[in-house]
Scaffold this motif. Sequence first.
Motif, PDB file in Angstrom:
ATOM      1  N   ALA A   1      -3.874   6.055  -1.238  1.00 29.87           N
ATOM      2  CA  ALA A   1      -4.977   5.965  -1.729  1.00 29.87           C
ATOM      3  C   ALA A   1      -5.872   6.982  -2.433  1.00 29.87           C
ATOM      4  O   ALA A   1      -6.302   7.088  -2.925  1.00 29.87           O
ATOM      5  CB  ALA A   1      -6.228   4.611  -1.378  1.00 29.87           C
TER       6      ALA A   1
ATOM      7  N   LYS B   1     -14.618   4.240  -3.962  1.00 27.25           N
ATOM      8  CA  LYS B   1     -13.560   4.312  -3.066  1.00 27.25           C
ATOM      9  C   LYS B   1     -13.861   3.202  -2.309  1.00 27.25           C
ATOM     10  O   LYS B   1     -14.606   3.284  -1.097  1.00 27.25           O
ATOM     11  CB  LYS B   1     -13.423   5.725  -3.415  1.00 27.25           C
ATOM     12  CG  LYS B   1     -12.226   5.760  -3.004  1.00 27.25           C
ATOM     13  CD  LYS B   1     -10.770   6.381  -4.210  1.00 27.25           C
ATOM     14  CE  LYS B   1      -9.798   6.230  -3.107  1.00 27.25           C
ATOM     15  NZ  LYS B   1      -8.700   6.423  -4.760  1.00 27.25           N
ATOM     16  N   VAL B   2     -12.480   2.828  -2.090  1.00 24.50           N
ATOM     17  CA  VAL B   2     -11.540   2.327  -1.145  1.00 24.50           C
ATOM     18  C   VAL B   2     -10.474   3.060  -0.849  1.00 24.50           C
ATOM     19  O   VAL B   2      -9.219   2.991  -1.680  1.00 24.50           O
ATOM     20  CB  VAL B   2     -11.164   0.620  -1.195  1.00 24.50           C
ATOM     21  CG1 VAL B   2     -11.130  -0.176  -0.004  1.00 24.50           C
ATOM     22  CG2 VAL B   2     -13.026   0.100  -1.497  1.00 24.50           C
ATOM     23  N   VAL B   3      -9.787   3.279   0.842  1.00 20.55           N
ATOM     24  CA  VAL B   3      -9.536   3.957   1.026  1.00 20.55           C
ATOM     25  C   VAL B   3      -8.719   2.950   2.255  1.00 20.55           C
ATOM     26  O   VAL B   3      -8.904   2.947   3.110  1.00 20.55           O
ATOM     27  CB  VAL B   3      -9.701   5.153   1.513  1.00 20.55           C
ATOM     28  CG1 VAL B   3      -7.793   5.560   1.736  1.00 20.55           C
ATOM     29  CG2 VAL B   3     -10.044   6.020   0.643  1.00 20.55           C
ATOM     30  N   PRO B   4      -7.718   2.272   2.173  1.00 21.64           N
ATOM     31  CA  PRO B   4      -7.065   1.710   3.028  1.00 21.64           C
ATOM     32  C   PRO B   4      -6.066   2.984   3.901  1.00 21.64           C
ATOM     33  O   PRO B   4      -6.211   3.656   3.082  1.00 21.64           O
ATOM     34  CB  PRO B   4      -5.757   0.863   2.798  1.00 21.64           C
ATOM     35  CG  PRO B   4      -6.245   0.897   0.982  1.00 21.64           C
ATOM     36  CD  PRO B   4      -6.681   2.614   1.044  1.00 21.64           C
ATOM     37  N   GLU B   5      -6.515   2.504   5.459  1.00 25.94           N
ATOM     38  CA  GLU B   5      -6.486   4.083   6.394  1.00 25.94           C
ATOM     39  C   GLU B   5      -5.959   2.939   7.502  1.00 25.94           C
ATOM     40  O   GLU B   5      -6.615   2.478   8.406  1.00 25.94           O
ATOM     41  CB  GLU B   5      -6.809   5.254   6.144  1.00 25.94           C
ATOM     42  CG  GLU B   5      -5.946   5.879   7.639  1.00 25.94           C
ATOM     43  CD  GLU B   5      -6.989   7.561   7.002  1.00 25.94           C
ATOM     44  OE1 GLU B   5      -7.607   7.776   6.319  1.00 25.94           O
ATOM     45  OE2 GLU B   5      -7.417   7.924   7.751  1.00 25.94           O
ATOM     46  N   GLY B   6      -3.918   3.239   7.783  1.00 24.85           N
ATOM     47  CA  GLY B   6      -4.440   2.140   9.241  1.00 24.85           C
ATOM     48  C   GLY B   6      -5.280   0.896   8.892  1.00 24.85           C
ATOM     49  O   GLY B   6      -4.178  -0.115   8.281  1.00 24.85           O
TER      50      GLY B   6
ATOM     51  N   HIS C   1     -20.434   5.843   4.338  1.00 21.20           N
ATOM     52  CA  HIS C   1     -18.632   5.307   4.557  1.00 21.20           C
ATOM     53  C   HIS C   1     -18.931   3.969   5.591  1.00 21.20           C
ATOM     54  O   HIS C   1     -19.315   3.947   6.191  1.00 21.20           O
ATOM     55  CB  HIS C   1     -18.088   6.781   5.107  1.00 21.20           C
ATOM     56  CG  HIS C   1     -18.658   7.862   4.137  1.00 21.20           C
ATOM     57  ND1 HIS C   1     -17.621   8.215   3.296  1.00 21.20           N
ATOM     58  CD2 HIS C   1     -19.147   8.906   3.855  1.00 21.20           C
ATOM     59  CE1 HIS C   1     -18.107   8.640   3.016  1.00 21.20           C
ATOM     60  NE2 HIS C   1     -18.753   9.118   2.897  1.00 21.20           N
TER      61      HIS C   1
ATOM     62  N   LYS D   1     -11.783   1.821   4.201  1.00 12.63           N
ATOM     63  CA  LYS D   1     -12.623   3.408   3.857  1.00 12.63           C
ATOM     64  C   LYS D   1     -12.979   3.232   2.888  1.00 12.63           C
ATOM     65  O   LYS D   1     -12.664   3.786   2.239  1.00 12.63           O
ATOM     66  CB  LYS D   1     -12.104   4.853   5.012  1.00 12.63           C
ATOM     67  CG  LYS D   1     -11.280   4.747   6.206  1.00 12.63           C
ATOM     68  CD  LYS D   1     -11.339   5.997   6.068  1.00 12.63           C
ATOM     69  CE  LYS D   1     -10.430   6.424   7.615  1.00 12.63           C
ATOM     70  NZ  LYS D   1     -11.942   6.078   8.407  1.00 12.63           N
TER      71      LYS D   1
ATOM     72  N   ASP E   1      -8.213   0.276  -9.899  1.00 18.55           N
ATOM     73  CA  ASP E   1      -7.514   0.458  -8.366  1.00 18.55           C
ATOM     74  C   ASP E   1      -7.902   1.602  -7.848  1.00 18.55           C
ATOM     75  O   ASP E   1      -7.114   1.895  -6.537  1.00 18.55           O
ATOM     76  CB  ASP E   1      -5.913   0.257  -8.178  1.00 18.55           C
ATOM     77  CG  ASP E   1      -5.080  -0.289  -7.560  1.00 18.55           C
ATOM     78  OD1 ASP E   1      -5.767  -1.256  -7.568  1.00 18.55           O
ATOM     79  OD2 ASP E   1      -4.524   0.319  -7.561  1.00 18.55           O
ATOM     80  N   GLU E   2      -9.409   1.669  -8.022  1.00 16.68           N
ATOM     81  CA  GLU E   2     -10.203   2.707  -7.290  1.00 16.68           C
ATOM     82  C   GLU E   2     -10.315   1.951  -5.650  1.00 16.68           C
ATOM     83  O   GLU E   2     -10.874   1.887  -5.064  1.00 16.68           O
ATOM     84  CB  GLU E   2     -11.434   3.529  -7.367  1.00 16.68           C
ATOM     85  CG  GLU E   2     -13.008   2.821  -8.011  1.00 16.68           C
ATOM     86  CD  GLU E   2     -12.287   2.208  -9.780  1.00 16.68           C
ATOM     87  OE1 GLU E   2     -11.118   1.875  -9.889  1.00 16.68           O
ATOM     88  OE2 GLU E   2     -13.239   1.330 -10.325  1.00 16.68           O
ATOM     89  N   PHE E   3      -9.872   0.913  -6.130  1.00 21.22           N
ATOM     90  CA  PHE E   3     -10.783  -0.323  -5.461  1.00 21.22           C
ATOM     91  C   PHE E   3      -9.411  -0.774  -4.511  1.00 21.22           C
ATOM     92  O   PHE E   3      -9.699  -1.685  -3.345  1.00 21.22           O
ATOM     93  CB  PHE E   3     -11.440  -1.651  -5.827  1.00 21.22           C
ATOM     94  CG  PHE E   3     -12.842  -1.561  -6.647  1.00 21.22           C
ATOM     95  CD1 PHE E   3     -13.830  -1.307  -5.132  1.00 21.22           C
ATOM     96  CD2 PHE E   3     -12.910  -1.694  -7.414  1.00 21.22           C
ATOM     97  CE1 PHE E   3     -15.187  -1.014  -5.988  1.00 21.22           C
ATOM     98  CE2 PHE E   3     -13.897  -1.531  -8.605  1.00 21.22           C
ATOM     99  CZ  PHE E   3     -15.789  -0.892  -7.622  1.00 21.22           C
TER     100      PHE E   3
ATOM    101  N   ASN F   1      -4.333  -3.699  -5.718  1.00 27.10           N
ATOM    102  CA  ASN F   1      -2.674  -3.819  -5.703  1.00 27.10           C
ATOM    103  C   ASN F   1      -2.471  -2.235  -4.530  1.00 27.10           C
ATOM    104  O   ASN F   1      -1.049  -2.389  -4.920  1.00 27.10           O
ATOM    105  CB  ASN F   1      -2.213  -2.530  -7.171  1.00 27.10           C
ATOM    106  CG  ASN F   1      -2.994  -3.495  -8.015  1.00 27.10           C
ATOM    107  OD1 ASN F   1      -2.569  -4.861  -7.879  1.00 27.10           O
ATOM    108  ND2 ASN F   1      -3.168  -3.179  -9.216  1.00 27.10           N
ATOM    109  N   GLN F   2      -3.128  -1.972  -3.860  1.00 24.40           N
ATOM    110  CA  GLN F   2      -2.529  -1.263  -2.531  1.00 24.40           C
ATOM    111  C   GLN F   2      -3.188  -1.464  -1.309  1.00 24.40           C
ATOM    112  O   GLN F   2      -2.281  -1.093  -0.597  1.00 24.40           O
ATOM    113  CB  GLN F   2      -3.373   0.465  -2.742  1.00 24.40           C
ATOM    114  CG  GLN F   2      -3.107   0.991  -4.356  1.00 24.40           C
ATOM    115  CD  GLN F   2      -3.541   2.774  -4.035  1.00 24.40           C
ATOM    116  OE1 GLN F   2      -3.436   3.415  -3.425  1.00 24.40           O
ATOM    117  NE2 GLN F   2      -4.337   2.375  -5.172  1.00 24.40           N
TER     118      GLN F   2
ATOM    119  N   GLU G   1      -5.748   5.431 -11.336  1.00 23.97           N
ATOM    120  CA  GLU G   1      -6.627   5.162  -9.552  1.00 23.97           C
ATOM    121  C   GLU G   1      -4.472   4.524  -8.913  1.00 23.97           C
ATOM    122  O   GLU G   1      -5.116   4.830  -7.580  1.00 23.97           O
ATOM    123  CB  GLU G   1      -7.388   3.651  -9.699  1.00 23.97           C
ATOM    124  CG  GLU G   1      -8.366   4.230 -10.614  1.00 23.97           C
ATOM    125  CD  GLU G   1      -9.303   5.150 -10.225  1.00 23.97           C
ATOM    126  OE1 GLU G   1      -9.017   5.126  -9.177  1.00 23.97           O
ATOM    127  OE2 GLU G   1     -10.173   5.548 -10.774  1.00 23.97           O
TER     128      GLU G   1
ATOM    129  N   GLN H   1     -16.445   3.963   0.301  1.00 25.27           N
ATOM    130  CA  GLN H   1     -17.364   4.768   0.127  1.00 25.27           C
ATOM    131  C   GLN H   1     -18.704   4.682  -0.920  1.00 25.27           C
ATOM    132  O   GLN H   1     -17.770   4.086  -1.734  1.00 25.27           O
ATOM    133  CB  GLN H   1     -16.590   6.235  -0.143  1.00 25.27           C
ATOM    134  CG  GLN H   1     -17.454   6.766  -0.330  1.00 25.27           C
ATOM    135  CD  GLN H   1     -16.374   8.348  -0.980  1.00 25.27           C
ATOM    136  OE1 GLN H   1     -15.503   8.767  -0.364  1.00 25.27           O
ATOM    137  NE2 GLN H   1     -17.767   9.231  -2.329  1.00 25.27           N
TER     138      GLN H   1
END
Lengths: 664, 130, 263
Positions: free
Chosen positions: C186, A465-470, A487, A474, A342-344, A347-348, C166, A476
Amino acid sequence: MQRIGVFVCWCGSNIAATVDVEAVSEALKLEPGVVFSTNYQYMCSQAGQNIIKDAIAEHKLTGIVVCSCSPRMHEATFRKTAAAAGLNPYMVEIANIREQCSWVHKDVPTGTEKAIILGKAAVAKVNLNAPLIPGETPVTKRALVIGGGIAGIQTALDIADAGFPVDIVEKKPTIGGKMSQLDKTFPTLDCAACILTPKMVDVAQHENIRIFSYSEVEDVKGFVGNFDVTIKKHARYVNEAACTGCGACTEKCPQKKVPNEFNLGMDNRRAIYIPFAQAVPKVATIDPNYCNMLKNGKCGVCAKVCAAGAIDYTQKDEYIQEKYGAIVVATGFNPISMDKFDEFAYNQSKDVITSLEFERLTNAAGPTAGKLLRPSDGKHPHTIVFVQCVGSRCDAKAEKGKEYCSKICCMYTAKHAMLVKDKYPDVDVYVFYIDVRTPGKNFDEFYRRAVEEYGVHYVKGMVGKVVPEGDVLKVQASDLIANKQLHIDADLVVLAAAIEPDKSARPLATKLTASMDTNDFFTEAHPKLRPVESPTAGVFLSGACQGPKDIPETVSQAGAAASKVIGLLAKDKLTGNPCIAHSDEMMCNGCSTCERVCPYGAITYMDKEFRMPDRTTAIRRVASVNPAVCQGCGACTVACPSGAMNLRGFSTQQIMAEVDAICK
Amino acid sequence: MSSNKKFLQEELTRMSGVNPKKCMKCGKCSGTCPAYDEMEYHPHQFVSMVESGDIEPLLNSKSLYRCLTCFACVDRCPRGVEPAKLVEAVRLVAVRKQGANHMTANDVPAMLDDDIPQQAIVSAFRKYTK
Amino acid sequence: MKVSYFPGCTLKNKAKDLDLYARRSAEVLGVTLEEIENWQCCGGVFTTSNDEVATKLSSVRALKEAAAKGQPLVSVCSACHNVIKQTNHAMQNDAFFASKVNNYMGQEPYAGETTVYHYLELLRDVVGYDQVKAKVVNPLAGKKIAAYYGCLLLRPNSTMQMDDPENPTIMEDLIKAMGAEPVVYARRNECCGGYVTMENPEFAKRKSLDIIENAKAAGAEVLVTACPLCRYNLQKAGTDMPVVYITELLAEALGVKEVTNEQ
């Protein structure tokens, strides 16, 4: 007393360079039972074989020892030679003085000494050999194919075209498998449905093929040529014969909120459903977990709208018994769960999807009617990041993912990237890769087209890493060639999830007594020379159940498995291997140890009447070996605590005689 | 490889328990590293350079003191290589040399404010000094 | 029940709140945190190199003391928990290291018998979140709370084994039990900059800002953490996002915050 002939082969210089062949044949002349001994340059040649034949006739030989290469090479050759000269072929023993002697030793004295010892052991054994006659069993001329994906479909069609009846057992309501969910196929970009659905129709219409859909193999008994199989047909609450597949019920069913597994849960279906338009059989199925009528007796809409009167809420699971001569396993694969990765952010965020989900998103029959839209908000994505090797090529110590390469991901990702750029040239497409593996016909050319013609950005590196934001993701990642960390604001991230065998494979393997590797892929009888056969006689392998495969490879293997099945079914009777276990009933104490260790299910127990020394009779439980199923592995003979089990041709006495000869 | 380099390489793999040969050069560690842009040598380069015996530049690099030991690379490496442990081993070899402490007690007062927790000071000391 | 408690240096100084609220809340939940006698600083970070022995002895002493009492060892500070848990794991699994430690310390040899809990694990696995929920008198209804885990609680996962490293839920589930709404984002397991803030506060600020922005975008009104250094770095980022200790919220929900403050 046997009259034994010894034939020492030079194998050109392969043996003769390290073994004094003359000394060997002279030494073996002195062994008990040996009446003739010679050596020759190439024993396997026509001339060499004639020496053997002539000696058998001239010296009235009852057994022969050939000191040559491994029995895997020429045992069959020399057995035929013996048979041609009127000698039972199981009176032939091979002493391997090449692979296990001349090739591993460097000096002649050592090689010669060992060759003589090996020859003595073989002579000792032949002294105890008895002629063996292989048994025969009849063959049921019908095949079972387990799994109705492209592997099962192709195998079934090829067997059926050869004139043999075939049953397909498919656990889903329709055949078609993973290929029916795909959009286009590499490396030609032809549509999967366009090439698959005609085959599905062929299967449905073939006079030699029966389809048991929504069914599973419950039990397998018997052996090659004579399998007894129980098939469990799940209740679909629809009379298959009456249903016309008109779809009226699936439109009127009020239960609309059932996750549609065909579209991997990206849209909903009804409680009564037909998985997709070209389903075979095109018959509705009621999902008992969601149907209000089945759950609480309140509804009945589908029965009211069905003009054919096919709905049957009282339908029960059905069990079907059938006999088969051969069984083909074609249980296929699934993408692994992304839970441990889930670093990708799978599930988020809804916009992080797997490649199979991507197939549905670009498919005209998918949840977006083929328009590439983000699952979260239905917007058109402008930047897409594909991540390769998610869960493939992992170290066992990392405790997540698979150690193997999933093989198909490099190519389908190139395909996805190309399809996106073809439909939407404005979209920026990144592919993060470790290696791009394209060993197939026209495969590398295909991948290069994605890079050179379509301008897909292939980056050697990995997303960390994948960061969902708005409303962006994002991403990385590393770019190892540029030695930079990137990025990227992406709209969609597609994960090339590793593939694994279907969960049904492991219990099925137990039922079939077929072996599997640690990854639950079925093991082949020989990785190179018998790739479509299981080590269990009569069980064949087709498609990804044996290892990751793309469609061309699957279809090739499916055809190969079919030809092996046809070869088996074409025989009226099967000749067995006479070197099988048998139990001395007087010594057997009925303990069941042999039954438990037998990997082939060849041993059963029966109650048998025996006359006792005092002339009374007693019923005793004794082991009985089914000669058609036994593969002669010998596990039971070493497990048997009372020494009742013995292997014909490899009896304990024969083996001890060999050991004695070596140790003397 | 010279015997000196070889010795150092073996020492590092022994201390860290990391086998750099397990690396498949995917770049996941450097993709996930939060301190990447602060480093002259990046996590995947640590692994690669130790594997090839090119350790001297690492010993002299400020990158040693930029690693946060956050273990993101350790947990996310698909091959179980655990790069952070290798970085730590190289850093220990560097600071164990006499007079090679990266931070001294005299440096600390200038770094403090009223709120900084003790934890930060002891952690930095443990990482930077011997 | 009674458990051994390792507060750690920061909880006796800059992070007294974290300690007091933890003790007080535990009492409400029927657990007494018994402070270990003569505990020494854990060192803040676990040195992974297997030839480092002296730096891990204080953890072993604490672990042995808990073992002597037959109690689990609990800490609240993420750093202390990380160091103690990793040390205990090494005592269990690295025979060479364990023999060096035991040789030095003499007395009864120790082989990692003590169970090590973080305060959150104590609540989840021993007390039970149902029990926590039942004791809530002041539900934090309507509050959107984002948990910040940082690295020390979760990693290395093979040793820490607290949660999915994670996509953890141990704090979110507690936030739910307290009646508030957890905000999932995240970056909650990305590093705040840690001790590098000493040398390079600008870098720590950038890392912390990324985290706060991510939480804010997900709708967070407040950040909670169990680590004094995380809290420091997040606060120093200079945003208007409040950052509080999870134990403070817990004390509030359990209705003992005011009492604790008066003490």
